[in-house]
Design an enzyme around this catalytic site. Structure first.
Site, PDB file in Angstrom:
ATOM      1  N   ARG A 183       0.933  -1.087  -0.058  1.00 26.29           N
ATOM      2  CA  ARG A 183      -0.068   0.011  -0.095  1.00 26.29           C
ATOM      3  C   ARG A 183       0.823   1.148   0.078  1.00 26.29           C
ATOM      4  NH1 ARG A 183      -2.468  -3.395  -1.458  1.00 26.29           N
ATOM      5  NH2 ARG A 183      -4.134  -4.399  -0.521  1.00 26.29           N
ATOM      6  N   SER A 231     -10.007   1.511   3.820  1.00 27.78           N
ATOM      7  CA  SER A 231      -9.447   1.056   5.336  1.00 27.78           C
ATOM      8  C   SER A 231      -8.345   2.106   5.944  1.00 27.78           C
ATOM      9  CB  SER A 231      -8.426  -0.170   4.805  1.00 27.78           C
ATOM     10  OG  SER A 231      -9.109  -1.352   4.459  1.00 27.78           O
ATOM     11  N   GLU A 308      -2.844   3.791   6.833  1.00 27.81           N
ATOM     12  CA  GLU A 308      -3.085   3.338   5.624  1.00 27.81           C
ATOM     13  C   GLU A 308      -3.556   4.727   4.622  1.00 27.81           C
ATOM     14  OE1 GLU A 308      -4.408  -0.185   3.642  1.00 27.81           O
ATOM     15  OE2 GLU A 308      -5.151   0.751   1.972  1.00 27.81           O
TER      16      GLU A 308
END
Ligand SMILES: Cc1cc2nc3c(=O)[nH]c(=O)nc-3n(C[C@H](O)[C@H](O)[C@H](O)COP(=O)(O)OP(=O)(O)OC[C@H]3O[C@@H](n4cnc5c(N)ncnc54)[C@H](O)[C@@H]3O)c2cc1C
Length: 320
Positions: A183, A231, A308
């Protein structure tokens, strides 16, 4: 006495001369899926890599910070807004086509929506990004975040990336030259303008069915219809968890945080790694929820959660 009109900063004037569509004081909440963010000093939508380079040139000569924004589906912007230039590649930088001379190779612009990329390529019988159908960003943001789902991510399919470096140079970078991570992709301030992907031939009916199933699963299992950023935390890696493999969502759920709320920001009851904006959440509300989640998960399991979502301050700082 008449109130004095604020001086238009020189660099905003320089930008407006370069790109006639440059906007001042645009409210950023309309440009993020969280629906949070204050005014941007300036917003521009360059249509070509050369225009991107021009914008970066003004920014560097005037010492102004730049925020590149795609769909805004993985950012938490500040209620104070952004004191520099928000650069959103125009949809003209967003085409999709197959390279007929190289089977399986697709050329995609940074502004092309990821769900559409998944559907179009699957429909044409090409496999590799079909499982990204529930990732709502655009391709530039997807490359910058190395977005992924269900075992697929951009690092697996990108052959090369066209970008404009922070110093304004137009470059083509091979995938192996990029520092792909979970990510995250290290771009050193470069702006992605397009990518070349390598996909594999597969049965289009089976791919379309997979896309349908995954999309249904997404709708049922996440608060897809509420303002959010996907997320919030990265899944901890197995090493951090002494070999066990619980996701960030499972840890937050097990710490009893589903429904935890500060102001109008709440840990979703549907998926604990999502924070939803119930109406007028401020960036401060979301940060308070994030801090509490991190501290309760740490107290319960001794595991540090890392964001994230990119938390971006008005001065360009990144992080909580
Ligand atoms: C409901 C929902 C579900 C989601 N599900 C997933 C999922 O399953 N998997 C997943 O990985 N993500 C998921 N996300 C997060 C998000 O969609 C992805 O990270 C996506 O790739 C972000 O793309 P964007 O265009 O919105 O980027 P933005 O949010 O606009 O930007 C994200 C970062 O990328 C940078 N950036 C954007 N465009 C460029 C560019 N052209 N050049 C250089 N840097 C750029 C920005 O500066 C910022 O740092 C979800 C989000 C939502 C709201």
């Amino acid at each position: 006495m008449l109130a004095r009109k604020p001086k238009v900063r020189n660099w905003i004037r320089a930008l407006s001369e370069l790109l006639p569509g440059a906007l001042a004081d645009r409210n950023l909440s309309a440009y993020t899926t969280f629906r949070i963010g204050g005014p941007a000093a300036a917003m521009v939508s360059p249509r070509t890599p050369e225009e991107v380079a021009d914008v970066l040139g003004v920014a560097s000569s005037e010492g102004v910070v730049v925020l590149v924004l795609g769909l805004g589906s993985n950012v938490l912007l500040d209620d104070q807004g952004y004191h520099g230039i928000v650069l959103r590649p125009d949809s003209e930088l967003g085409g999709l086509r197959q390279d007929e001379s190289r089977p399986g190779e697709w050329i995609v612009g940074a502004g092309f929506p990821i769900p559409l990329l998944a559907r179009r390529t699957a429909g044409a019988g090409w496999e590799g990004v079909q499982r990204l159908v529930g990732v709502p960003g655009v391709v530039g943001g997807g490359v910058a975040m190395n977005a992924g789902a269900h075992g697929q991510d951009f690092s697996q399919v990108v052959l090369s990336v066209d970008l404009v470096s922070r110093s304004g140079e137009l470059k083509r970078v091979e995938s192996w030259e990029l520092d792909w991570r979970y990510r995250e992709t290290r771009l050193d301030g470069a702006v992605v303008t397009g990518v070349r992907l390598k996909l594999e031939s597969a049965d289009s009916d089976a791919l379309k069915e997979e896309v349908r199933k995954l999309f249904r699963w997404r709708r049922a299992g996440t608060p897809f219809d509420q303002p959010c950023c996907g997320s919030v935390f990265k899944n901890p890696d197995a090493a951090e968890m002494s070999g066990s493999s619980r996701t960030a969502g499972q840890l937050i759920d097990e710490a009893g945080l589903k429904g935890f709320r500060v102001g109008a920001a709440q840990v979703s009851g549907k998926h604990a790694n999502y924070i939803v904006n119930l109406g007028r959440a401020t960036s401060g509300d979301v940060k308070s929820v994030m801090s509490e989640v991190r501290s309760r998960v740490f107290k319960s399991f001794g595991i540090e959660l890392h964001p994230e979502v990119k938390v971006i301050g008005p001065d360009g700082s990144i992080g909580l």
